[in-house]
Motif scaffolding. Structure first.
Motif, PDB file in Angstrom:
ATOM      1  N   ASP A   1     -15.646   4.573  -1.029  1.00  0.00           N
ATOM      2  CA  ASP A   1     -15.652   5.829  -0.578  1.00  0.00           C
ATOM      3  C   ASP A   1     -14.336   6.781  -1.061  1.00  0.00           C
ATOM      4  OD1 ASP A   1     -14.072   4.302   0.666  1.00  0.00           O
ATOM      5  OD2 ASP A   1     -14.145   4.857   2.714  1.00  0.00           O
ATOM      6  N   THR A   2     -13.349   5.964  -1.479  1.00  0.00           N
ATOM      7  CA  THR A   2     -12.158   6.338  -1.876  1.00  0.00           C
ATOM      8  C   THR A   2     -12.316   6.326  -3.539  1.00  0.00           C
ATOM      9  OG1 THR A   2     -11.241   4.025  -1.929  1.00  0.00           O
ATOM     10  CG2 THR A   2     -10.890   5.618  -0.001  1.00  0.00           C
ATOM     11  N   GLU A   3     -13.289   5.759  -4.277  1.00  0.00           N
ATOM     12  CA  GLU A   3     -13.002   5.754  -5.708  1.00  0.00           C
ATOM     13  C   GLU A   3     -14.466   5.625  -6.173  1.00  0.00           C
ATOM     14  OE1 GLU A   3     -11.097   3.086  -9.160  1.00  0.00           O
ATOM     15  OE2 GLU A   3     -10.845   2.437  -7.260  1.00  0.00           O
ATOM     16  N   HIS A   4     -15.207   6.880  -6.649  1.00  0.00           N
ATOM     17  CA  HIS A   4     -16.364   6.819  -7.241  1.00  0.00           C
ATOM     18  C   HIS A   4     -16.639   8.117  -7.954  1.00  0.00           C
ATOM     19  CE1 HIS A   4     -16.435   9.255  -3.249  1.00  0.00           C
ATOM     20  NE2 HIS A   4     -17.169  10.149  -3.944  1.00  0.00           N
TER      21      HIS A   4
ATOM     22  N   THR B   1      -4.414   9.547   1.880  1.00  0.00           N
ATOM     23  CA  THR B   1      -3.255   9.074   0.713  1.00  0.00           C
ATOM     24  C   THR B   1      -4.084   8.252  -0.273  1.00  0.00           C
ATOM     25  OG1 THR B   1      -1.543   9.866   2.247  1.00  0.00           O
ATOM     26  CG2 THR B   1      -1.074   8.113   0.510  1.00  0.00           C
ATOM     27  N   CYS B   2      -3.407   8.223  -1.540  1.00  0.00           N
ATOM     28  CA  CYS B   2      -3.864   6.887  -2.314  1.00  0.00           C
ATOM     29  C   CYS B   2      -3.170   5.878  -2.108  1.00  0.00           C
ATOM     30  CB  CYS B   2      -3.553   7.599  -3.709  1.00  0.00           C
ATOM     31  SG  CYS B   2      -3.909   6.140  -5.045  1.00  0.00           S
ATOM     32  N   THR B   3      -3.528   4.786  -1.688  1.00  0.00           N
ATOM     33  CA  THR B   3      -2.807   3.509  -1.180  1.00  0.00           C
ATOM     34  C   THR B   3      -2.289   2.900  -2.495  1.00  0.00           C
ATOM     35  OG1 THR B   3      -4.721   2.111  -1.743  1.00  0.00           O
ATOM     36  CG2 THR B   3      -4.270   2.884   0.667  1.00  0.00           C
ATOM     37  N   ALA B   4      -2.502   3.272  -3.509  1.00  0.00           N
ATOM     38  CA  ALA B   4      -2.051   2.743  -4.681  1.00  0.00           C
ATOM     39  C   ALA B   4      -0.683   3.413  -5.185  1.00  0.00           C
ATOM     40  CB  ALA B   4      -3.101   2.634  -5.772  1.00  0.00           C
ATOM     41  N   CYS B   5      -0.570   4.623  -5.412  1.00  0.00           N
ATOM     42  CA  CYS B   5       0.428   5.776  -5.517  1.00  0.00           C
ATOM     43  C   CYS B   5       1.443   5.848  -4.576  1.00  0.00           C
ATOM     44  CB  CYS B   5      -0.167   6.933  -5.919  1.00  0.00           C
ATOM     45  SG  CYS B   5      -1.380   7.044  -7.378  1.00  0.00           S
ATOM     46  N   GLY B   6       1.104   5.613  -3.203  1.00  0.00           N
ATOM     47  CA  GLY B   6       2.208   5.671  -2.399  1.00  0.00           C
ATOM     48  C   GLY B   6       2.013   6.893  -1.264  1.00  0.00           C
ATOM     49  N   PRO B   7       2.724   6.826  -0.327  1.00  0.00           N
ATOM     50  CA  PRO B   7       2.573   7.815   0.794  1.00  0.00           C
ATOM     51  C   PRO B   7       3.766   9.053   0.503  1.00  0.00           C
ATOM     52  CG  PRO B   7       3.899   6.182   1.667  1.00  0.00           C
ATOM     53  CD  PRO B   7       3.628   5.584   0.150  1.00  0.00           C
ATOM     54  N   SER B   8       3.188   9.748  -0.576  1.00  0.00           N
ATOM     55  CA  SER B   8       4.079  10.737  -1.245  1.00  0.00           C
ATOM     56  C   SER B   8       3.128  12.075  -1.093  1.00  0.00           C
ATOM     57  CB  SER B   8       4.754  10.756  -2.512  1.00  0.00           C
ATOM     58  OG  SER B   8       3.901  10.483  -3.343  1.00  0.00           O
ATOM     59  N   SER B   9       3.726  13.291  -1.031  1.00  0.00           N
ATOM     60  CA  SER B   9       2.800  14.497  -0.865  1.00  0.00           C
ATOM     61  C   SER B   9       2.067  14.738  -2.018  1.00  0.00           C
ATOM     62  CB  SER B   9       3.689  15.917  -0.616  1.00  0.00           C
ATOM     63  OG  SER B   9       4.765  15.784  -1.625  1.00  0.00           O
ATOM     64  N   PRO B  10       2.397  14.472  -3.439  1.00  0.00           N
ATOM     65  CA  PRO B  10       1.575  14.679  -4.419  1.00  0.00           C
ATOM     66  C   PRO B  10       0.251  13.710  -4.493  1.00  0.00           C
ATOM     67  CG  PRO B  10       3.741  14.672  -5.447  1.00  0.00           C
ATOM     68  CD  PRO B  10       3.826  14.030  -3.861  1.00  0.00           C
ATOM     69  N   PHE B  11       0.466  12.599  -3.633  1.00  0.00           N
ATOM     70  CA  PHE B  11      -0.846  11.762  -3.737  1.00  0.00           C
ATOM     71  C   PHE B  11      -1.558  11.612  -2.474  1.00  0.00           C
ATOM     72  CE2 PHE B  11       2.410  10.004  -6.588  1.00  0.00           C
ATOM     73  CZ  PHE B  11       1.670  10.388  -7.857  1.00  0.00           C
TER      74      PHE B  11
END
Length: 775
Positions: free
Chosen positions: A336-339, A495-505
């Motif tokens: 669901d988060t990657e397709h 939030t993208c768990t790989a990129c981290g909890p920042s606003s761009p992601f």
């Protein structure tokens, strides 16, 4: 005997850096960043290692000079070589001076700002550091600071003590789960991977967190260590790990959880179906639990027609359908988060359909289609006890709309029957004789949604729960679950768990997160074309220049770095970077197209070129190396060798007589070789089953005379007997040329270069010879 590692006498008080992505560089586990000055101080205080004097070499030493021998002995006696060696791995003890908390850490690199130390989230929690204790993020250079403001200056943040401390190699650790219900199969491999990748040390009584593939978090208390002490090193050691529950109640709950999971394991009657390979010829039936995935792959389909993936859901369940092409640029299973293609909508009439056009750019280089059926489950909701949703999955080729087989119908709908009339409330066609009764009943009991035109019974549960999204007009449903699902998928920040909890992601919806995960996420898995491994593509998604370089070069950041390695070109031997090899080989292809055909020896049976072939496919390679034919007849050096005489013959009369004698000898006596196939040789004609020509000199001379007159005409062949290897090479070259790919001249050159090996000659032709241009 207990091991006592050698200690470094170094410590410092450093300020905690702000945990921004630029400062922490995605630190995980127990890793820290120290400034460059810390490395210089550590090297200065590292213990000196003395090297044996015999290992030193003196390049000016002369063993035959007695004075040099005595001087060398005196110098060796006084020479001592020392070097500074840091322990491996480097470990540090961190102490929070505010509350006294202590934890051990490993170093990642010395790239922090001077006077600062960057900590991972694990270390921040272990030291009990609060958000207000950390200094604010540093200002940009262009930010204006008011020097006359009366506001108090901001604090520089909390300082911690960092001390070099070497720990013994650990042999045993006991972990206790902080919550009940953990299945060892869920976290065993995850724990091993996390310790190997992110941890140098383990601290007693610290909390170790392990994140699962579905976003779950397993938390463990580090309860016991061997060797005993406050910490151990987990690098380059065989570490035995035991997991024991905190108490008996937790142990009983864990056993119950494992038993429940075993009953609902994949492949069981109450579990999710096990995915497999499917085709376009038949449908497959299966079931999926809430929160689980059933993964299928479609390895082949008609790539000239659209392909449709259809999912029929049996019952009232929320089931999603995801599809991703498997190629060098997409390797992960659809989630669901990657397709790439997905359908989150609530099914209308129990059917979901994804149609992929053959011109879709995502299908470029696709070797298969990965299909996943997902049982939707709201986050935080326990899926235990739920009934699996049954479905039917079908992949099939369809016709493109507007084609000959599926034309677009521009005509109006079928004419209405004259005996029927449309109801003003539900818009159904009703016989005219009952229209009044139908409308009266319909107005009293039914209500029509003004947006979707669906008909509901008044005061029914479906009408009470019916909803429409004000932002997405096409989204609607008639249950609270469908509304909650839509809000979670389309109107909840993810939030993208790989990129981290920042606003761009952080993205406003799941489809946008999935688009990020399959496009510019640095952690997207690819198949590197240079190392041939599945690796993250890397890169900076916030850097436009990096994205532009990826688009222009067709290489990801990992491939650009990995492609910087050099190798030898298998054709010319030049040293070329891997990422430039394709362009380099393309230049070879352009050079091949301009190559002239090699000139062949005039010998009818000779399988050699006139000027020879160089070691790397150079035409005229033998002549360039001084090994040319050495004659004007157009014969190679081996065919001309029997005719060579070391005498002055400017008019060529003697040469002509030698050629005449050789022809006469062939016709009257023959060469006597059993392999000879020369039709101008008595032996060759006998081998071929032909009658003899010119058995005597008188009868042979009239036959030879036309051959002598054509000596100067290089378009006429000469008929001399050759060795067996050359004759065989000529036959094999003719077989290659009959395939119609390469000209005969190039086939003869290939056989000459590879010594008559047919398989190697094909490789030589592919590397060096231009193919035939179709007429």
């Amino acid at each position: 005997m207990t091991f006592k590692p050698e200690q470094l006498n170094w410590s410092a008080s450093l300020r905690i850096a702000h945990p921004s992505p630029s400062a922490s560089k995605g630190l995980q586990g127990d890793k820290i960043l120290l400034p460059q000055s810390a490395l210089e101080q550590l090297l200065a205080r590292a213990p000196s290692t003395f090297t044996s004097s015999t290992s030193h070499t003196f390049t000016a030493f002369d063993p035959f000079n007695p004075y040099a021998v005595s001087d060398a002995r005196r110098e060796r006696a006084q020479y001592r070589e020392t070097s500074q060696q840091l322990p491996h791995p480097l470990m540090f003890q961190l102490v929070n001076q505010k509350n006294g908390n202590s934890v051990y850490a490993g170093i990642r690199e010395f790239s922090a700002n001077e006077g600062e130390v960057a900590l991972s989230p694990y270390l921040i929690d272990a030291l009990g550091i609060q958000h207000e204790d950390i200094q604010q993020e540093p200002m940009f250079e262009d930010e204006v600071v008011g020097l006359t403001d009366d506001e108090p200056t901001k604090t520089e943040g909390l300082r911690i003590s960092v001390k070099a401390r070497q720990l013994p190699k650990g042999t045993y650790v006991r972990l206790r789960p902080l919550e009940a219900g953990y299945n060892p199969d869920d976290w065993k491999s995850l724990l091993e991977r996390q310790l190997r990748a992110n941890f140098t040390t383990l601290t007693k009584d610290s909390i170790l967190s392990v994140h699962g593939v579905k976003g779950e978090e397993f938390r463990f208390l580090v309860d016991k260590l061997l060797p005993e002490g406050s910490g151990i090193c987990v690098v380059d050691t065989d570490l035995e790990v035991d997991i024991e529950p905190l108490n008996e109640e937790q142990a009983r709950e864990t056993l119950r959880h494992i038993a429940a999971q075993s009953q609902r394991a994949p492949g069981t009657d109450a579990g999710t179906s096990i995915g497999h390979t499917i085709d376009i010829w038949k449908q497959v039936d299966g079931q999926v639990l809430d929160g689980d995935y059933a993964d299928y792959d479609l390895p082949s389909w008609d790539k000239s027609r659209p392909v449709a993936i259809e999912l029929t859901i049996h019952g009232d369940h929320e089931v999603d359908l995801f599809v991703s092409p498997k190629s060098n640029r997409q390797r992960a299973l659809p989630r669901d988060t990657e397709h790439v293609f997905g359908d989150f909508s609530s099914p209308k009439d129990g059917l979901k359909r994804i149609v992929i056009q053959p011109t879709n750019a995502e299908l470029e280089g696709a070797e298969a289609l990965l299909v996943s059926v997902h049982g939707f489950c709201l986050p935080g909701k326990d899926a235990v006890g739920s009934v699996p949703a049954k479905y039917t999955l079908r992949a099939k080729a369809v016709d493109a709309q507007g084609s000959v087989t599926a034309p677009i119908d521009l005509s109006s709908s079928a004419p209405k029957s004259t005996t029927e009339e449309q109801c003003r409330n539900c818009h159904q066609m009703v016989p005219k004789q009952t229209i009044v009764l139908h409308e009266n009943f319909c107005l009293r009991n039914n209500i029509v949604c003004s947006q979707c035109k669906n008909v509901f019974q008044k005061k029914s549960a479906e009408w009470e729960a019916h909803w429409h999204c004000p932002v997405h007009p096409e989204a609607y449903g008639s249950s609270m679950l469908s509304r909650s699902k839509h809000d979670y998928v389309q109107h909840t920040a993810h939030t993208c768990t790989a990129c981290g909890p920042s606003s761009p992601f952080t993205f406003p919806s799941l489809p946008e997160l999935a688009r990020h995960a399959t496009t510019n996420c640095p952690h997207k898995l690819i198949l590197c074309q240079f190392c041939h491994l599945e690796v993250p593509q890397e890169g900076d998604p916030l850097d436009p220049s990096s994205e532009a370089e990826t688009v222009l070069s067709g290489l990801t950041a990992h491939e650009r770095a990995d492609g910087g390695r050099t190798t030898d070109c298998h054709l010319c031997g030049s040293i070329v970077r891997l990422r430039d090899m394709a362009a380099h080989v393309a230049h070879h292809e352009l050079d091949k197209a301009q190559k002239p055909k090699p000139e062949l020896c005039r010998g009818e049976l000779c399988g050699r070129t006139l000027h020879g072939i160089g070691p790397r496919g150079q035409v005229n390679g033998g002549t360039q190396m001084g090994q040319g034919p050495g004659n004007s007849l157009g014969l190679c050096s081996l065919c001309f060798a029997p005719l060579y005489v070391n005498m002055h013959d400017p008019e060529g009369k003697s040469l002509c007589r030698r050629i005449e004698r050789r022809y006469l000898a062939q016709l009257t006596a023959g060469c006597g070789k059993k392999w000879c196939q020369n039709e101008w040789c008595k032996t060759g004609r006998a081998n071929r089953g032909l009658e003899a020509l010119g058995t005597s000199v008188s009868t042979a001379l009239p036959l030879v005379k036309p051959l002598l007159e054509a000596i100067t005409d290089h378009s006429q062949r000469m008929h001399f007997c050759v060795d067996e290897a050359s004759q065989r090479r000529k036959k094999k070259a003719e077989i290659l040329a009959a395939e119609g790919v390469w000209d005969l001249e190039w086939c003869i050159a290939a056989m000459e270069a590879e010594g008559g090996n047919l398989s190697k000659a094909r490789g030589w032709l592919a590397d060096w010879a231009p193919t035939k241009v179709p007429k």
